[in-house]
Write a protein that holds these residues in place. Sequence first.
Motif, mmCIF file in Angstrom:
data_model
loop_
_atom_site.group_PDB
_atom_site.id
_atom_site.type_symbol
_atom_site.label_atom_id
_atom_site.label_comp_id
_atom_site.label_asym_id
_atom_site.label_seq_id
_atom_site.Cartn_x
_atom_site.Cartn_y
_atom_site.Cartn_z
ATOM 1 N N PHE A 257 0.817 -1.215 0.000
ATOM 2 C CA PHE A 257 0.000 0.000 0.000
ATOM 3 C C PHE A 257 0.855 1.270 0.000
ATOM 4 C CE2 PHE A 257 -2.889 -2.915 2.532
ATOM 5 C CZ PHE A 257 -3.652 -3.272 1.434
ATOM 6 N N THR A 258 0.375 2.224 -0.763
ATOM 7 C CA THR A 258 0.935 3.567 -0.797
ATOM 8 C C THR A 258 -0.230 4.547 -0.739
ATOM 9 O OG1 THR A 258 0.810 3.786 -3.222
ATOM 10 C CG2 THR A 258 2.799 2.749 -2.291
ATOM 11 N N PRO A 259 0.039 5.831 -0.459
ATOM 12 C CA PRO A 259 -1.062 6.796 -0.447
ATOM 13 C C PRO A 259 -1.834 6.853 -1.763
ATOM 14 C CG PRO A 259 0.862 7.740 0.607
ATOM 15 C CD PRO A 259 1.307 6.436 0.004
ATOM 16 N N ALA A 260 -1.177 6.520 -2.870
ATOM 17 C CA ALA A 260 -1.847 6.581 -4.172
ATOM 18 C C ALA A 260 -2.536 5.272 -4.535
ATOM 19 C CB ALA A 260 -0.840 6.949 -5.258
ATOM 20 N N GLN A 261 -2.041 4.146 -4.018
ATOM 21 C CA GLN A 261 -2.597 2.837 -4.375
ATOM 22 C C GLN A 261 -2.843 2.021 -3.105
ATOM 23 O OE1 GLN A 261 0.270 1.168 -7.163
ATOM 24 N NE2 GLN A 261 -0.904 1.939 -8.900
ATOM 25 N N HIS A 262 -4.094 1.996 -2.688
ATOM 26 C CA HIS A 262 -4.441 1.233 -1.479
ATOM 27 C C HIS A 262 -5.925 0.859 -1.484
ATOM 28 C CE1 HIS A 262 -5.165 5.514 -0.464
ATOM 29 N NE2 HIS A 262 -6.199 5.051 0.231
ATOM 30 N N PHE A 263 -6.442 0.500 -2.666
ATOM 31 C CA PHE A 263 -7.881 0.263 -2.704
ATOM 32 C C PHE A 263 -8.288 -0.957 -1.876
ATOM 33 C CE2 PHE A 263 -11.719 -1.701 -4.533
ATOM 34 C CZ PHE A 263 -12.618 -0.709 -4.149
ATOM 35 N N GLY A 264 -7.428 -1.982 -1.790
ATOM 36 C CA GLY A 264 -7.762 -3.133 -0.957
ATOM 37 C C GLY A 264 -8.019 -2.708 0.473
#
Length: 289
Positions: A257-264
Amino acid sequence: MAVKTEKYYVPAQSPWPIVGAVGLFLLASGAGMWAAGIAGIAGPVVFAAGTLVMTVMLFGWFSNVISESHQGLYSEQMDRSFRQGMTWFIFSEVMFFGAFFGALFYARILAVPWLGGAGNNAMTHEVLWPQFQPIWPLLTTPGGMETTAMGWLGLPLINTVILLTSSVTAHLAHLALLQEQRDRIKAWLGATVLLGVLFLALQIWEYVHAYQDLGLRLDSGIYGNTFFLLTGFHGAHVTLGTLMLFIMWLRVNKGHFTPAQHFGFQASSWYWHFVDVVWLCLFVFVYIL
C-alpha cells in the motif's frame, strides 16, 4: 493516426468462485442443521467445515489479486471496476439487511396490532389466540413458551461502544496510510482487528446468556426469530470484516500500500464502516425500541 487504447487485464480461469460457492453451501447447510437440532453433531461440523473453506478461499483469492496487482497487470479501468464492484457488493448487503429489517417492522407495525384486533379485526385474536397481548416484544408464543427480552444495557451497549471505537481506529489507520506513517497504520489497524474479535467474543457470551438465563432462543416466536437472525447475520458480517482487516494488517506488515494505491485497504474500511452502521440500526430497533 492510431488510436491509443488502454489495456484491460482478463484473469485466467480461477477455482476460487466454485470454492466459495461450496463454502457458502456448507455454511448454510451446517447452520440450518445446527439451528434445527437435526443430525446431531453433523450441523456444527458442517458449519465449521464451511468456515474453513471460506477462510481458505478468501486468503487464496486475495493472494491471487494481490499478486496480479504487484505485477502491474491492472489498469486504471480495472481499478474503477474494483471500486464499482465493491460499491455494488455493499449495496447488495444493504438490500440483504433491508429485507430482515423489513420483516421486523412488518411484524411490529402491522402483524402484531392486526392480531391484537386493530382496524377491522376486532375478533381476530379471540379466534386465533384469546390471551394474546399486542405488545412488542412478544414474550409468549402461541405454544406457551415464555422468554425474556434482551435489554440494551450491559453487553449490547458495550458492544456498541466497541464497534464505534473500531470505526474510529479504522479511520485513523486510513489517515496514517495517507501520511505514510507505517507504524501508526499497524497500530491502529491492529487495534481495529482486536476490537472486532472482542465484539464477536462478547456476542457469543450474549448468546449464551440469552439461551441459559433468559430463555431467549431462535424458536422463541417472532421475537426470537428476528433477534437471532438480525444479530446473527450481523455477527457473520463482522467475522468477514475482521478477517478482511486482518489480511490488510498482514499486507501492511509486508510493506504493501501507498497513499496513491491502497484500494484493498480502502474497500475493507468501507465494509467495516457499513457493518458499524448496521449495528447502530440493530441497537436502536432490536434492543432499545
